[in-house]
Design a protein around this motif. Sequence first.
Motif, PDB file in Angstrom:
ATOM      1  N   THR A  27       4.520  -4.272  -7.641  1.00 25.01           N
ATOM      2  CA  THR A  27       3.658  -3.209  -7.128  1.00 25.01           C
ATOM      3  C   THR A  27       4.165  -2.673  -5.803  1.00 25.01           C
ATOM      4  OG1 THR A  27       1.760  -4.243  -8.216  1.00 25.01           O
ATOM      5  CG2 THR A  27       1.292  -2.638  -6.489  1.00 25.01           C
ATOM      6  N   GLN A  28       4.633  -3.573  -4.936  1.00 23.78           N
ATOM      7  CA  GLN A  28       5.184  -3.133  -3.651  1.00 23.78           C
ATOM      8  C   GLN A  28       6.428  -2.275  -3.851  1.00 23.78           C
ATOM      9  OE1 GLN A  28       5.534  -6.969  -1.721  1.00 23.78           O
ATOM     10  NE2 GLN A  28       3.720  -6.602  -0.440  1.00 23.78           N
ATOM     11  N   ALA A  29       7.245  -2.608  -4.875  1.00 22.92           N
ATOM     12  CA  ALA A  29       8.427  -1.790  -5.184  1.00 22.92           C
ATOM     13  C   ALA A  29       7.996  -0.404  -5.635  1.00 22.92           C
ATOM     14  CB  ALA A  29       9.264  -2.471  -6.271  1.00 22.92           C
ATOM     15  N   HIS A  30       6.935  -0.318  -6.453  1.00 22.49           N
ATOM     16  CA  HIS A  30       6.422   0.987  -6.888  1.00 22.49           C
ATOM     17  C   HIS A  30       5.928   1.796  -5.698  1.00 22.49           C
ATOM     18  CE1 HIS A  30       5.448  -0.680 -11.207  1.00 22.49           C
ATOM     19  NE2 HIS A  30       6.735  -0.661 -10.928  1.00 22.49           N
ATOM     20  N   VAL A  31       5.217   1.108  -4.793  1.00 21.01           N
ATOM     21  CA  VAL A  31       4.667   1.797  -3.628  1.00 21.01           C
ATOM     22  C   VAL A  31       5.771   2.279  -2.694  1.00 21.01           C
ATOM     23  CG1 VAL A  31       3.265   1.511  -1.541  1.00 21.01           C
ATOM     24  CG2 VAL A  31       2.458   0.589  -3.726  1.00 21.01           C
ATOM     25  N   SER A  32       6.759   1.415  -2.446  1.00 22.63           N
ATOM     26  CA  SER A  32       7.821   1.773  -1.497  1.00 22.63           C
ATOM     27  C   SER A  32       8.749   2.859  -2.045  1.00 22.63           C
ATOM     28  CB  SER A  32       8.628   0.525  -1.122  1.00 22.63           C
ATOM     29  OG  SER A  32       9.246  -0.028  -2.277  1.00 22.63           O
ATOM     30  N   SER A  33       9.038   2.829  -3.358  1.00 24.47           N
ATOM     31  CA  SER A  33       9.950   3.808  -3.944  1.00 24.47           C
ATOM     32  C   SER A  33       9.230   5.030  -4.507  1.00 24.47           C
ATOM     33  CB  SER A  33      10.771   3.165  -5.072  1.00 24.47           C
ATOM     34  OG  SER A  33       9.932   2.811  -6.164  1.00 24.47           O
ATOM     35  N   LEU A  35       8.261   5.178  -7.476  1.00 30.17           N
ATOM     36  CA  LEU A  35       8.662   5.245  -8.883  1.00 30.17           C
ATOM     37  C   LEU A  35       8.058   4.096  -9.679  1.00 30.17           C
ATOM     38  CD1 LEU A  35      12.462   6.090  -8.474  1.00 30.17           C
ATOM     39  CD2 LEU A  35      10.634   7.663  -9.157  1.00 30.17           C
ATOM     40  N   ARG A  36       7.541   4.447 -10.850  1.00 34.15           N
ATOM     41  CA  ARG A  36       7.079   3.416 -11.777  1.00 34.15           C
ATOM     42  C   ARG A  36       8.247   2.881 -12.597  1.00 34.15           C
ATOM     43  NH1 ARG A  36       5.197   4.232 -17.052  1.00 34.15           N
ATOM     44  NH2 ARG A  36       5.226   6.465 -16.663  1.00 34.15           N
ATOM     45  N   VAL A  37       9.249   3.790 -12.856  1.00 30.71           N
ATOM     46  CA  VAL A  37      10.471   3.399 -13.572  1.00 30.71           C
ATOM     47  C   VAL A  37      11.644   3.710 -12.643  1.00 30.71           C
ATOM     48  CG1 VAL A  37      11.903   3.732 -15.605  1.00 30.71           C
ATOM     49  CG2 VAL A  37       9.416   3.926 -15.790  1.00 30.71           C
ATOM     50  N   ALA A  38      12.093   2.699 -11.913  1.00 32.29           N
ATOM     51  CA  ALA A  38      13.166   2.900 -10.938  1.00 32.29           C
ATOM     52  C   ALA A  38      14.522   2.500 -11.489  1.00 32.29           C
ATOM     53  CB  ALA A  38      12.877   2.118  -9.667  1.00 32.29           C
ATOM     54  N   SER A  39      14.539   1.667 -12.508  1.00 36.18           N
ATOM     55  CA  SER A  39      15.802   1.206 -13.095  1.00 36.18           C
ATOM     56  C   SER A  39      15.628   1.059 -14.594  1.00 36.18           C
ATOM     57  CB  SER A  39      16.226  -0.126 -12.475  1.00 36.18           C
ATOM     58  OG  SER A  39      15.269  -1.137 -12.760  1.00 36.18           O
ATOM     59  N   ALA A  40      16.743   0.880 -15.295  1.00 36.64           N
ATOM     60  CA  ALA A  40      16.694   0.763 -16.746  1.00 36.64           C
ATOM     61  C   ALA A  40      15.871  -0.437 -17.193  1.00 36.64           C
ATOM     62  CB  ALA A  40      18.111   0.676 -17.306  1.00 36.64           C
ATOM     63  N   SER A  41      15.812  -1.480 -16.368  1.00 39.95           N
ATOM     64  CA  SER A  41      15.049  -2.673 -16.737  1.00 39.95           C
ATOM     65  C   SER A  41      13.544  -2.420 -16.748  1.00 39.95           C
ATOM     66  CB  SER A  41      15.375  -3.821 -15.775  1.00 39.95           C
ATOM     67  OG  SER A  41      15.035  -3.466 -14.447  1.00 39.95           O
ATOM     68  N   ASP A  42      13.093  -1.396 -16.025  1.00 37.26           N
ATOM     69  CA  ASP A  42      11.669  -1.078 -16.005  1.00 37.26           C
ATOM     70  C   ASP A  42      11.222  -0.446 -17.326  1.00 37.26           C
ATOM     71  OD1 ASP A  42      11.458  -1.997 -13.389  1.00 37.26           O
ATOM     72  OD2 ASP A  42      11.995  -0.035 -12.568  1.00 37.26           O
ATOM     73  N   LEU A 363       7.136  11.016 -16.308  1.00 34.66           N
ATOM     74  CA  LEU A 363       7.752   9.864 -16.977  1.00 34.66           C
ATOM     75  C   LEU A 363       7.921   8.668 -16.046  1.00 34.66           C
ATOM     76  CD1 LEU A 363      10.582  11.541 -19.118  1.00 34.66           C
ATOM     77  CD2 LEU A 363       8.393  10.649 -19.931  1.00 34.66           C
ATOM     78  N   VAL A 364       8.350   8.899 -14.828  1.00 30.03           N
ATOM     79  CA  VAL A 364       8.801   7.781 -13.993  1.00 30.03           C
ATOM     80  C   VAL A 364       8.061   7.622 -12.671  1.00 30.03           C
ATOM     81  CG1 VAL A 364      11.113   7.910 -15.002  1.00 30.03           C
ATOM     82  CG2 VAL A 364      10.614   9.161 -12.886  1.00 30.03           C
ATOM     83  N   ASP A 365       7.308   8.603 -12.239  1.00 31.30           N
ATOM     84  CA  ASP A 365       6.643   8.488 -10.942  1.00 31.30           C
ATOM     85  C   ASP A 365       5.471   7.511 -11.014  1.00 31.30           C
ATOM     86  OD1 ASP A 365       8.400  10.282  -9.979  1.00 31.30           O
ATOM     87  OD2 ASP A 365       6.960  11.889  -9.592  1.00 31.30           O
ATOM     88  N   ALA A 366       5.248   6.827  -9.915  1.00 27.61           N
ATOM     89  CA  ALA A 366       4.115   5.894  -9.816  1.00 27.61           C
ATOM     90  C   ALA A 366       2.860   6.640  -9.395  1.00 27.61           C
ATOM     91  CB  ALA A 366       4.426   4.799  -8.804  1.00 27.61           C
ATOM     92  N   ASP A 367       1.710   6.217  -9.968  1.00 21.61           N
ATOM     93  CA  ASP A 367       0.413   6.748  -9.549  1.00 21.61           C
ATOM     94  C   ASP A 367       0.000   5.982  -8.293  1.00 21.61           C
ATOM     95  OD1 ASP A 367      -2.230   7.392  -9.131  1.00 21.61           O
ATOM     96  OD2 ASP A 367      -2.747   7.415 -11.270  1.00 21.61           O
ATOM     97  N   MET A 368       0.134   6.612  -7.138  1.00 27.47           N
ATOM     98  CA  MET A 368      -0.072   5.899  -5.874  1.00 27.47           C
ATOM     99  C   MET A 368      -1.512   5.433  -5.694  1.00 27.47           C
ATOM    100  SD  MET A 368       2.939   5.766  -4.821  1.00 27.47           S
ATOM    101  CE  MET A 368       2.729   5.080  -3.203  1.00 27.47           C
TER     102      MET A 368
END
Length: 404
Positions: A27-33, A35-42, A363-368
């Motif tokens: 969740t902290q990675a989503h908040v800081s970046s 992005l909900r999908v920041a890499s292929a592993s997501d 597609l990839v942005d996080a809902d803050m």
Amino acid sequence: MTSILTNTAAMAALSTLRSISSSMEETQAHVSSGLRVASASDNAAYWSIATTMRSDNMALSAVQDALGLGAAKVDTAYAGMESAVEVVKQIKAKLVAATEDGVDKTKIQEEITQLQQQLVSISEAASFSGENWLQAKLTGGAAADTDKSVVASFVRDAAGVSVKKVDYTLSATNVLFDTNGDLGLLDQTTNIENDGVVVNVNINGTTGPYNVTKYTTADVITAGAVFDAGGNIAATTASDGAGAGVGFVKVAEDTWVAATEQNPGASTGQEAFAKEANPSTNLWQITTTALAPSTNATSVSALSISAATTATQLSGMITLVDTALSKMTSAAAKLGSINSRIDLQTSFVSSLTDSLDSGIGRLVDADMNEESTRLKALQTQQSLGIQALSIANSASEGVLQLFR
């Protein structure tokens, strides 16, 4: 059962705390970046689509830059053409003024000369990024000299990726000066003395433009022409001075030129070919410096007037300038339409870029809002997990009371 070696409660609390910490890191990675999908592993599928579309968006950004460059070229050419039109209008006005009785034609010519030189200056200055669309090598030039284009769009479809362009060909209809000949709008030669007409003539297999004397239907009738049932001339005495035995060929409505058969002995029904009856000795251009004479003229003169200039010559000059003005106006209109298309394409590319950005975001942005709520809940769970682990760890301390 109470054991000092195995604390099941502490193990359960620790496992829960690890899970909460892992969720917090995500969740902290989503908040800081953001992005909900920041890499292929997501999410491999969404990450792949987003990466491709970001690449296309960068290409569209380059297209926008290219459109800006193209618009600058067209704007420069249009500004030059518009200025040249105004100058040619002034030349026409000066020629009309010269038709008045008693005017000083020498003084008028001085003004015309300055205007002619201004036309040359405009043409030479209308250059952007090394490209000049108002003067070009039309005669004897290569495609690279005349074929111009402006990048219009970047397209990805089933056939692959391609770049679309707006094409613009420099020709005798839109270039002011031919730098290697006399095909430009302002250096095209015209006979203003014998009211001639330009026709393409095939002489012994070689075809070229010839400025020849023009005759009306009344003229050829006077010359003794005899018409057949189809309205074609069957015979003529050519008594108007064109030469005994010379026939006529109709090249336009009420427009005829003197002609002889290319090979009179081959067939009595052979097609007649236009030949020069009374070749013009002088052709005229709007330019200040005359070019070399063309095939059917002994000299080419820059447009100029003097005290000896006749009313017929002035009338021919006005017609010459008016014809050039009409062609220049058409060329300016074409540049204006291309400029309008580029503006529309620029607006479309901008809107398309925004749409792609929006699509990628979905597609990839996080809902803050969601991520911040989840982070707050995880922080609470983490605090409770730490307390649960602390309680589980302190439970074994009760064993000490048994040994007191």
